[in-house]
Design a protein around this motif. Structure first.
Motif, PDB file in Angstrom:
ATOM      1  N   MET A 354       3.731   3.860  -8.721  1.00 16.81           N
ATOM      2  CA  MET A 354       4.044   4.294  -7.355  1.00 16.81           C
ATOM      3  C   MET A 354       3.294   3.479  -6.315  1.00 16.81           C
ATOM      4  N   GLY A 355       2.174   2.888  -6.723  1.00 12.82           N
ATOM      5  CA  GLY A 355       1.369   2.122  -5.769  1.00 12.82           C
ATOM      6  C   GLY A 355       1.770   0.665  -5.764  1.00 12.82           C
ATOM      7  N   GLU A 356       1.009  -0.145  -6.479  1.00 15.08           N
ATOM      8  CA  GLU A 356       1.186  -1.606  -6.443  1.00 15.08           C
ATOM      9  C   GLU A 356       2.588  -2.038  -6.837  1.00 15.08           C
ATOM     10  N   ILE A 357       3.110  -1.453  -7.921  1.00 15.81           N
ATOM     11  CA  ILE A 357       4.403  -1.937  -8.417  1.00 15.81           C
ATOM     12  C   ILE A 357       5.529  -1.604  -7.425  1.00 15.81           C
ATOM     13  N   ALA A 358       5.576  -0.344  -6.963  1.00 18.52           N
ATOM     14  CA  ALA A 358       6.629   0.044  -6.010  1.00 18.52           C
ATOM     15  C   ALA A 358       6.540  -0.801  -4.747  1.00 18.52           C
ATOM     16  N   ALA A 359       5.323  -1.055  -4.262  1.00 20.56           N
ATOM     17  CA  ALA A 359       5.156  -1.851  -3.034  1.00 20.56           C
ATOM     18  C   ALA A 359       5.656  -3.280  -3.257  1.00 20.56           C
ATOM     19  N   TYR A 360       5.307  -3.826  -4.427  1.00 24.43           N
ATOM     20  CA  TYR A 360       5.732  -5.188  -4.737  1.00 24.43           C
ATOM     21  C   TYR A 360       7.264  -5.273  -4.797  1.00 24.43           C
ATOM     22  N   LEU A 361       7.873  -4.310  -5.460  1.00 31.03           N
ATOM     23  CA  LEU A 361       9.335  -4.320  -5.611  1.00 31.03           C
ATOM     24  C   LEU A 361      10.019  -4.208  -4.256  1.00 31.03           C
ATOM     25  N   LYS A 362       9.472  -3.326  -3.414  1.00 32.27           N
ATOM     26  CA  LYS A 362      10.058  -3.117  -2.100  1.00 32.27           C
ATOM     27  C   LYS A 362       9.964  -4.384  -1.259  1.00 32.27           C
ATOM     28  N   HIS A 365      12.343  -6.948  -2.607  1.00 33.07           N
ATOM     29  CA  HIS A 365      13.710  -6.473  -2.846  1.00 33.07           C
ATOM     30  C   HIS A 365      14.137  -6.658  -4.291  1.00 33.07           C
ATOM     31  N   LEU A 366      13.309  -6.165  -5.187  1.00 25.96           N
ATOM     32  CA  LEU A 366      13.594  -6.308  -6.611  1.00 25.96           C
ATOM     33  C   LEU A 366      13.650  -4.948  -7.281  1.00 25.96           C
ATOM     34  N   GLU A 367      14.298  -4.925  -8.443  1.00 24.71           N
ATOM     35  CA  GLU A 367      14.223  -3.776  -9.336  1.00 24.71           C
ATOM     36  C   GLU A 367      13.181  -4.127 -10.378  1.00 24.71           C
ATOM     37  N   ILE A 368      12.622  -3.100 -10.995  1.00 23.82           N
ATOM     38  CA  ILE A 368      11.577  -3.365 -11.990  1.00 23.82           C
ATOM     39  C   ILE A 368      12.094  -4.274 -13.105  1.00 23.82           C
ATOM     40  N   GLN A 397      -5.231  -6.442  -9.412  1.00 26.76           N
ATOM     41  CA  GLN A 397      -5.142  -7.849  -9.027  1.00 26.76           C
ATOM     42  C   GLN A 397      -4.331  -8.655 -10.038  1.00 26.76           C
ATOM     43  N   ILE A 398      -4.656  -8.521 -11.321  1.00 26.88           N
ATOM     44  CA  ILE A 398      -3.922  -9.352 -12.298  1.00 26.88           C
ATOM     45  C   ILE A 398      -2.483  -8.852 -12.486  1.00 26.88           C
ATOM     46  N   LEU A 399      -2.283  -7.584 -12.241  1.00 29.46           N
ATOM     47  CA  LEU A 399      -0.921  -7.047 -12.347  1.00 29.46           C
ATOM     48  C   LEU A 399       0.000  -7.772 -11.376  1.00 29.46           C
ATOM     49  N   ILE A 400      -0.424  -7.847 -10.125  1.00 29.78           N
ATOM     50  CA  ILE A 400       0.423  -8.447  -9.092  1.00 29.78           C
ATOM     51  C   ILE A 400       0.386  -9.975  -9.151  1.00 29.78           C
TER      52      ILE A 400
END
Ligand code: ADP
Ligand code: MG
Length: 483
Positions: A354-362, A365-368, A397-400
């Motif tokens: 809900m945090g880093e991943i959702a923000a990155y996708l938004k 403009h990507l889907e997971i 950090q390494i996730l993103i």
């Protein structure tokens, strides 16, 4: 706009008719492919074109999907249903009639619960979609003064889901529609894309004086292609009807079109009654017998429904809000489920998703599923954090920076970049001492009561170690040295 005080005098009654296009490979009565966005009139067989003498053949997959949806909506599946002809003339309907189901539909008497309120489902029936008219100026045909017919959509299987008039506000109607969309997507019968028209909604709206038992005359609103448009259209229509009634007029039963640009509804045509369509049993198709074994076989394939998913997430400790948000985004929810299956801590997983991943996708403009991040890799990352091999911040950090874009495993990145957390007490003590020695003035101020300088010292140690020191140990050791 009608004053709130006036609105409070009336009760609003809403029933929705929702059409969902079924995601079958081929059409409901022909073997043409069922696809969106192809060359106009390239998916048309003699059956779809309504040539004389051709016969429809029912696609069994449509029946399977109809049963599955019916079960998901708590409907009864009668042991017999049949098809009927609904006659009307329109250029996108070459046969001059639509094959639908009239008095014996595939699903009856269902319901779904929305925020604790039960909304009845009168029926759901199978039918074929019509073709599409492309009007002057639209779809790149600039300045044309004519319309074109594209029959690719003709014969696309539809399930029409008719609700009871159980909704009492635009918001309730929107929530119901959103939940229906969730359901059809999770059970895999429809992609639920309102913008592309694979899910469409007609809203029937009437008003009556508060406390009255007798429903008012309804108007039917067509042409809403987003959830927010549905809500706006209903709110507009409620006010329009209140104004008519307040001025002593009467609401007429008719079909109105919503125009989302001018934000108003316009009369399109008087409402047909069923007898106008001259329904009669489709002579080219046998009535359909659906055995209880068939229903059971379909029941056995039922995946977890959105409501069950929400409840399960909450039982894992997620807030109601988080559970809702994640279920609304099916790609994320299915990803989350896989991460859970791999044994990851649910709270940590949901914080990342809900945090880093959702923000990155938004932001991108990507889907997971468009990224290189796999559930396995996220689960491994979370386990490294749980084991204190890396800090939460390094994890983010390494996730993103790496995992989402290059698909690398967390342990490999940690190894390559030397990021593992320093938890060794001796090493941390040394670092803390170094920072303390370098800042005598701050130590003095701290001792004189400026205790919020603790954060400053922690920050300095983190800077020295590029975030690798275990923050809990740093805090403890700092306190013991300067406290
Ligand atoms: P039709 O196909 O003629 O529109 P249906 O009976 O299939 O008729 O669908 C009618 C829809 O209108 C249903 O969803 C029903 O709940 C709703 N409805 C019926 N009467 C009213 C009313 N007075 N006010 C609002 N909605 C209504
Ligand atoms: Mg209708």
């Amino acid at each position: 706009m009608v004053e709130q005080e006036l609105r409070d005098k009336y009760e609003v009654v809403i029933g929705l008719e929702v059409h969902a296009q079924l995601k079958t490979k081929t059409k409901i009565f022909a073997s043409d492919r069922n696809e969106f966005g192809q060359e106009p009139n390239s998916l048309t067989s003699p059956i779809t074109l309504g040539m004389p003498g051709v016969l429809p053949v029912l696609n069994k997959e449509c029946v399977n999907m109809g049963i599955l949806l019916g079960l998901a909506l708590n409907c009864e599946i009668p042991s017999r249903c049949k098809f009927d002809r609904k006659q009307y003339f329109y250029p996108d309907l070459p046969k001059g009639y639509q094959i639908s189901q009239y008095d014996e539909p595939i699903c009856v008497n269902g319901h779904i619960d929305i925020n604790g309120k039960r909304i009845g489902i009168t029926r759901a029936h199978l039918e074929e979609d019509a073709g599409k008219l492309v009007h002057a100026g639209a779809d790149g045909i600039a300045d044309s003064t004519y319309s074109l017919v594209d029959l690719n959509r003709a014969g696309t299987p539809l399930l029409e889901i008719v609700s009871e008039p159980d909704m009492r506000s635009a918001e309730e109607a929107r929530n119901y529609m959103e939940e229906l969309r969730n359901i059809v997507r999770y059970i895999g019968v429809c992609d639920g894309n309102l913008e592309e028209g694979s899910m469409r909604c007609d809203a029937n709206i009437s008003i009556m004086p508060k406390g009255s038992k007798e429903f008012g005359t309804r108007a039917e609103i067509k042409n809403v292609n987003s959830f927010s448009a549905l809500q706006r259209a209903i709110e507009y229509e409620i006010d329009r009807q209140i104004e008519i009634v307040e001025e002593g007029g009467e609401v007429v039963q008719e079909t109105r079109l919503w125009d989302d640009n001018s934000r108003e509804t316009r009369s399109m045509r008087g409402k047909e009654d069923a007898h106008d369509y001259r329904y009669f049993p489709e002579p080219d198709l046998m009535p359909l017998e659906i055995s209880r074994e068939w229903v059971q076989r379909i029941k056995d394939t039922m995946p977890e429904l959105p409501a069950q998913k929400r409840a399960r997430y909450q039982s894992l400790g997620l807030s109601e809000y988080d559970a809702n948000v994640i279920v609304e985004q099916m790609g994320l929810a299915l990803f989350f489920d896989k991460v859970l299956e791999l044994g990851a801590n649910p709270k940590t997983a949901v914080n990342f998703i809900m945090g880093e991943i959702a923000a990155y996708l938004k932001e991108n403009h990507l889907e997971i599923t468009d990224t290189k991040l796999t559930p396995e890799n996220l689960a491994e990352l979370i386990s490294l954090i749980e084991k204190n091999t890396i800090s939460n911040n390094i994890g983010k950090q390494i996730l993103i920076e790496d995992m989402i874009t290059n698909g690398e495993k967390a342990s490999a990145i940690v190894e390559r970049k030397g990021l593992s957390q320093i938890s060794d007490e001796g090493a941390i003590k040394e670092l803390v001492q170094k920072v303390v020695d370098a800042h005598p003035a701050e130590v003095e101020a701290y001792k004189n009561g400026k205790t919020n300088l603790l954060g400053f010292f922690v920050g300095q140690v983190m800077k020295e170690t590029k975030g690798r020191a275990n923050p809990k140990s740093v805090n403890e050791i700092l306190r013991s040295i300067i406290g």
